[in-house]
Design a protein around this motif. Structure first.
Motif, PDB file in Angstrom:
ATOM      1  N   THR A 291       0.820  -1.211   0.000  1.00 54.77           N
ATOM      2  CA  THR A 291       0.000   0.000   0.000  1.00 54.77           C
ATOM      3  C   THR A 291       0.856   1.263   0.000  1.00 54.77           C
ATOM      4  N   MET A 292       1.873   1.299   0.859  1.00 54.67           N
ATOM      5  CA  MET A 292       2.724   2.485   0.928  1.00 54.67           C
ATOM      6  C   MET A 292       3.507   2.667  -0.361  1.00 54.67           C
ATOM      7  N   SER A 293       4.015   1.587  -0.922  1.00 54.84           N
ATOM      8  CA  SER A 293       4.745   1.689  -2.191  1.00 54.84           C
ATOM      9  C   SER A 293       3.827   2.195  -3.293  1.00 54.84           C
ATOM     10  N   LEU A 294       2.607   1.686  -3.317  1.00 54.18           N
ATOM     11  CA  LEU A 294       1.658   2.114  -4.342  1.00 54.18           C
ATOM     12  C   LEU A 294       1.341   3.598  -4.215  1.00 54.18           C
ATOM     13  N   ILE A 295       1.123   4.073  -3.001  1.00 56.47           N
ATOM     14  CA  ILE A 295       0.800   5.491  -2.796  1.00 56.47           C
ATOM     15  C   ILE A 295       1.972   6.379  -3.212  1.00 56.47           C
ATOM     16  N   LEU A 296       3.179   6.017  -2.799  1.00 58.21           N
ATOM     17  CA  LEU A 296       4.347   6.830  -3.123  1.00 58.21           C
ATOM     18  C   LEU A 296       4.581   6.908  -4.629  1.00 58.21           C
ATOM     19  N   VAL A 297       4.488   5.774  -5.299  1.00 54.83           N
ATOM     20  CA  VAL A 297       4.707   5.753  -6.752  1.00 54.83           C
ATOM     21  C   VAL A 297       3.573   6.477  -7.468  1.00 54.83           C
ATOM     22  N   PHE A 298       2.355   6.284  -7.013  1.00 51.53           N
ATOM     23  CA  PHE A 298       1.204   6.926  -7.645  1.00 51.53           C
ATOM     24  C   PHE A 298       1.308   8.453  -7.560  1.00 51.53           C
ATOM     25  N   VAL A 299       1.687   8.966  -6.410  1.00 52.59           N
ATOM     26  CA  VAL A 299       1.798  10.415  -6.239  1.00 52.59           C
ATOM     27  C   VAL A 299       2.916  10.989  -7.102  1.00 52.59           C
ATOM     28  N   VAL A 300       4.062  10.341  -7.106  1.00 52.49           N
ATOM     29  CA  VAL A 300       5.180  10.881  -7.885  1.00 52.49           C
ATOM     30  C   VAL A 300       4.886  10.794  -9.384  1.00 52.49           C
TER      31      VAL A 300
ATOM     32  N   GLY B 107       5.757  34.963 -16.592  1.00 50.23           N
ATOM     33  CA  GLY B 107       4.532  35.262 -15.883  1.00 50.23           C
ATOM     34  C   GLY B 107       3.516  34.152 -15.971  1.00 50.23           C
ATOM     35  N   LEU B 108       3.574  33.302 -16.981  1.00 48.04           N
ATOM     36  CA  LEU B 108       2.630  32.193 -17.117  1.00 48.04           C
ATOM     37  C   LEU B 108       3.047  30.969 -16.332  1.00 48.04           C
ATOM     38  N   GLY B 109       4.254  30.917 -15.785  1.00 49.19           N
ATOM     39  CA  GLY B 109       4.703  29.750 -15.035  1.00 49.19           C
ATOM     40  C   GLY B 109       3.990  29.622 -13.717  1.00 49.19           C
ATOM     41  N   LEU B 110       3.902  28.355 -13.231  1.00 47.18           N
ATOM     42  CA  LEU B 110       3.243  28.070 -11.960  1.00 47.18           C
ATOM     43  C   LEU B 110       4.236  27.755 -10.866  1.00 47.18           C
ATOM     44  N   GLY B 111       5.457  28.163 -11.011  1.00 44.24           N
ATOM     45  CA  GLY B 111       6.468  27.895  -9.991  1.00 44.24           C
ATOM     46  C   GLY B 111       7.759  27.450 -10.639  1.00 44.24           C
ATOM     47  N   GLU B 112       8.712  27.158  -9.847  1.00 40.95           N
ATOM     48  CA  GLU B 112       9.981  26.696 -10.365  1.00 40.95           C
ATOM     49  C   GLU B 112       9.832  25.306 -10.959  1.00 40.95           C
ATOM     50  N   ASN B 113      10.776  24.942 -11.823  1.00 43.87           N
ATOM     51  CA  ASN B 113      10.740  23.619 -12.436  1.00 43.87           C
ATOM     52  C   ASN B 113      10.864  22.528 -11.372  1.00 43.87           C
ATOM     53  N   VAL B 114       9.995  21.526 -11.452  1.00 41.37           N
ATOM     54  CA  VAL B 114       9.995  20.438 -10.481  1.00 41.37           C
ATOM     55  C   VAL B 114      11.029  19.398 -10.903  1.00 41.37           C
ATOM     56  N   GLN B 115      11.896  19.002  -9.991  1.00 40.30           N
ATOM     57  CA  GLN B 115      12.919  18.004 -10.289  1.00 40.30           C
ATOM     58  C   GLN B 115      12.300  16.614 -10.134  1.00 40.30           C
ATOM     59  N   VAL B 116      11.573  16.206 -11.181  1.00 35.26           N
ATOM     60  CA  VAL B 116      10.845  14.938 -11.113  1.00 35.26           C
ATOM     61  C   VAL B 116      11.812  13.758 -11.035  1.00 35.26           C
TER      62      VAL B 116
END
Length: 525
Positions: A396-405, A453-462
């Motif tokens: 369950t925890m692995s699934l949640i972590l992977v799903f969110v990322v 101005g159209l950006g929603l924040g800094e680039n996310v380091q996926v």
């Protein structure tokens, strides 16, 4: 003659934890009660006790050495040895033994009474340990889930630029610390006892196969899994797929060794459950008929002992063939692979050798085996539920972590596409009229300013977040393999069984969840 040997170690090396030495102390006092009923003298009793492979054997060896080799009185020898004992239970026993000798009372009665008291004390301590173990396993699960959920929140916050990379690394280290402390506490709280029996002469076939497969497949499999994961990542630049292959190969490489370790543990439990009937039957037949143990085994009905039957038949064949009795019974204990079988067998053989009535020997040995089995059954009730819970919790925890990322990964890609589209459209449609002059102190907006101005924040380091999840899952794989094993007890090879389950489930989650998540988001958008 006693067929067990022990490599003695200094008293200073014996654990000071009463829980660690409790099982051996219970075995030693029960063994002494059988010898006492045989009517042997004090020196010979100490000699027999010092030859056992228990942790407590070294104390009796010191006492006998001081009394026989140095001419010290037994009362003083017991007292001086008690001073060196770190465990309070051992110290108290030796001092009571010294007082009994000084009072001139019956040593046999004292030892029998001590065996009865030690049985009650060991049972009470064991039950308290199981109760504490139940509470700590629940706490381990709750805390682990809480830390995992905090990691999920930190991942979502990073999408909005509210948290930095260092915070995610900090949460990873926190998860590692929590799992380490939790596993260690479970290890310390769990009752300490030996389940499996290993000798230099040999081990059970399942345990031998487990060790063989661990070296032949498990260790090379880990190296191959690591290389394949790195190769796939270098080829596809897909870290989730690389992690999936690594955990799948790792899990399947240790699965054969883990399976044989699990089967060996199951066989030990089944053999131990029949020891009470076996020793009680041997004692009753030998005592009532007045025959030897070889003749007793011929008359013993093994239909009620389906698991021990094959081992008893082999033992009977060896004894009838004229092989040495001690070696034949030692092979019997080795084949069963049970430490409890070895201890009760030693009690019975040495008790009969020293003149204790066979019926009493059988009764005491059977009662000892029954008491240990009843306590282990209570522990098994706790460990079995926690084993299923830990695996389900891990998935369950692995699934949640992977799903969110993966949600963050796909959402970040969509944002990039939208941002590029809007920026390109605005840049192409907007032109600055000729001759237009900006007022003093005011600059006209450029296309790059509109893009920002159209950006929603800094680039996310996926990529960094995905790597962090792979590491976190690895921590959970190890922790959720160690915790159930320490809860259940048994041979260390059983760790491979739990690790194979957690690793394979993690690999399946890493393989399926990214694809499913991408499909769901594409349908929703």
């Amino acid at each position: 003659m006693n067929f067990t040997t022990s490599s003695q170690k200094p008293i200073e090396k014996v654990s000071s934890d009463d829980q660690v030495v409790g099982y051996d102390l219970f075995s030693s006092v029960t063994y002494m009660s059988i010898l006492a009923k045989g009517g042997i003298n004090r020196d010979r009793m100490l000699e027999y006790c010092s030859r056992q492979r228990y942790k407590t054997a070294v104390f009796f060896e010191y006492i006998r050495t001081m009394a026989r080799g140095m001419g010290v009185e037994y009362t003083i020898a017991f007292q001086e040895t008690a001073k060196k004992a770190k465990a309070g239970s051992i110290k108290s026993l030796l001092l009571r033994f010294s007082s009994s000798i000084s009072s001139g009372g019956s040593e046999a009665e004292f030892i029998v009474e001590e065996a009865r008291n030690q049985k009650l004390e060991y049972s009470n301590n064991y039950e308290r340990s199981v109760d504490n173990l139940q509470k700590w396993t629940d706490a381990y699960s709750a805390v682990l889930v809480a830390v995992t959920l905090i990691m999920v929140v930190s991942q979502i916050s990073s999408l909005l630029g509210a948290t930095s990379e260092s915070f995610i690394f900090l949460m990873t280290m926190t998860l590692f610390g929590v799992t380490t402390i939790g596993v260690f506490l479970i290890y310390k709280v769990a009752p300490f006892e030996e389940f499996s029996y290993n000798t230099d002469e040999g081990i059970t076939k399942s345990r031998k196969m487990s060790r063989f497969l661990a070296f032949i497949i498990g260790i090379p499999g880990f190296a191959i899994a690591l290389l394949m994961g790195m190769l796939i990542y270098g080829t596809t630049n897909d870290i989730m797929r690389a992690g999936s292959i690594f955990y799948l190969l790792l899990g399947f490489s240790v699965l054969p060794a883990g399976f044989f370790a699990w089967r060996d543990s199951q066989a030990i439990d089944k053999n131990d459950s029949e020891l009470t009937i076996f020793f009680r039957g041997v004692g009753n037949i030998a005592g009532s008929a007045g025959v030897t143990l070889t003749e007793t085994l011929k008359r013993l009905d093994t239909k009620s002992l389906p698991n021990l039957k094959i081992h008893i038949d082999r033992l009977k064949t060896r004894l009838i063939s004229g092989l040495p009795s001690a070696e034949s019974w030692e092979i019997f204990s080795t084949e069963t692979g049970s430490d409890l079988s070895s201890r009760t067998t030693t009690m019975m053989l040495d008790g009969i050798e020293t003149g204790c009535p066979a019926e009493e020997v059988g009764t005491i040995s059977a009662d000892f085996a029954q008491n240990v089995n009843e306590l282990r059954a209570r522990r098994r009730l706790c460990s079995s539920s926690f084993g299923f819970l830990s695996l389900a919790m891990h998935i369950t925890m692995s699934l949640i972590l992977v799903f969110v990322v993966e949600i963050i990964n796909n959402f970040s890609k969509k944002l990039d596409e939208v941002s590029e589209g809007l920026t390109g459209g605005v840049t192409e449609s907007m032109t600055t009229p000729s001759g237009l002059q900006a007022p003093p102190g005011i600059a006209l907006p450029s296309s790059s300013d509109l893009s920002v101005g159209l950006g929603l924040g800094e680039n996310v380091q996926v990529g960094m977040m995905q790597l962090t999840i792979i590491i976190v899952i690895g921590i959970l794989v190890v922790a959720n393999a160690l915790a159930p094993k320490f809860t259940e007890g048994g041979h260390n090879l059983k760790i491979l069984w739990f690790m194979s389950l957690t690793a394979i489930s993690s690999g399946i989650v890493l393989m399926i969840v990214p694809t499913v998540t991408a499909g769901l988001l594409n349908v929703g958008m």
